[in-house]
Design a protein around this motif. Structure first.
Motif: not given
Length: 202
Positions: A101-110
């Motif tokens: 979930c954290e990785e997916i959130w960071l991908q969306k932020v990027l």
């Protein structure tokens, strides 16, 4: 700190000794900080770990994850799980789900900043049973209690958006968030996290 803070109301001598040890460490490392380096790698990687039934009070597990964007540590978390895990694989599996979930959130932020990252996202785990459950589409009685997390992770694996390589426990940097470590392993994890001492001559 999170462990000793649970005993503020009813602390004993051993709790005060632990606090003094933490304070000594902080006093001796005033220049420790994160160093962000420019790299050509456009990856998002996460390391997840859990200590199964680590709390001697209620036998709940503590999970931890740390995520690296382009090779630099950007987020980390350590928290006691809300329920008692019935196996180490279950505790690790729940940590894996939160790491993804954290990785997916960071991908969306990027992507909001029009920055691309390499696919698949990598989630490193040191529990072979949890990795096996993630890759095995067969429903077992042992995994019914983590069914939602299982479907969430399996969906991401099938789409190719993540991969879950095994990493030996000796190289698991998230250990520093979930377990008390001996000094050599602690120092190794801290250096892998990118923490440096600005006062040490280069």
């Amino acid at each position: 700190m999170s462990v000793v803070s649970q005993f503020i109301q009813a602390s004993y001598e051993k709790h005060l000794e632990a606090v003094n040890r933490i304070l000594r460490y902080l006093k001796n490392t005033p220049g420790k900080g994160l160093m962000f380096r420019k790299t050509s790698r456009k990856t998002i990687e996460a390391y997840t770990d859990s200590d199964w039934a680590g709390s001697v009070v209620d036998r709940k597990s503590t999970f931890g994850y740390c995520t690296f964007v382009w090779g630099n540590l950007v987020t980390w978390k350590s928290k006691k799980q809300s329920i008692v895990a019935r196996s180490s694989a279950e505790a690790e599996y729940r940590a894996m789900s939160l790491g993804i979930c954290e990785e997916i959130w960071l991908q969306k932020v990027l992507s909001d900043f029009y920055q691309e990252c390499e696919i698949p996202l990598k989630l490193f785990c040191d529990n072979k049973a949890a990795i096996s459950i993630a890759n095995n589409p067969v429903q077992h009685d042992r995994t019914k209690h983590v069914e939602i997390d299982r479907h969430f992770i399996k969906e991401r694996l099938d789409s190719g958006s993540i991969c879950i390589p095994y990493i030996p426990s000796s190289q698991q940097v998230a250990d520093v968030l979930t377990k008390g470590l001996l000094r050599p392993h602690f120092d190794l994890c801290v250096s892998k996290l990118g923490l440096i001492d600005i006062y040490v001559p280069t």
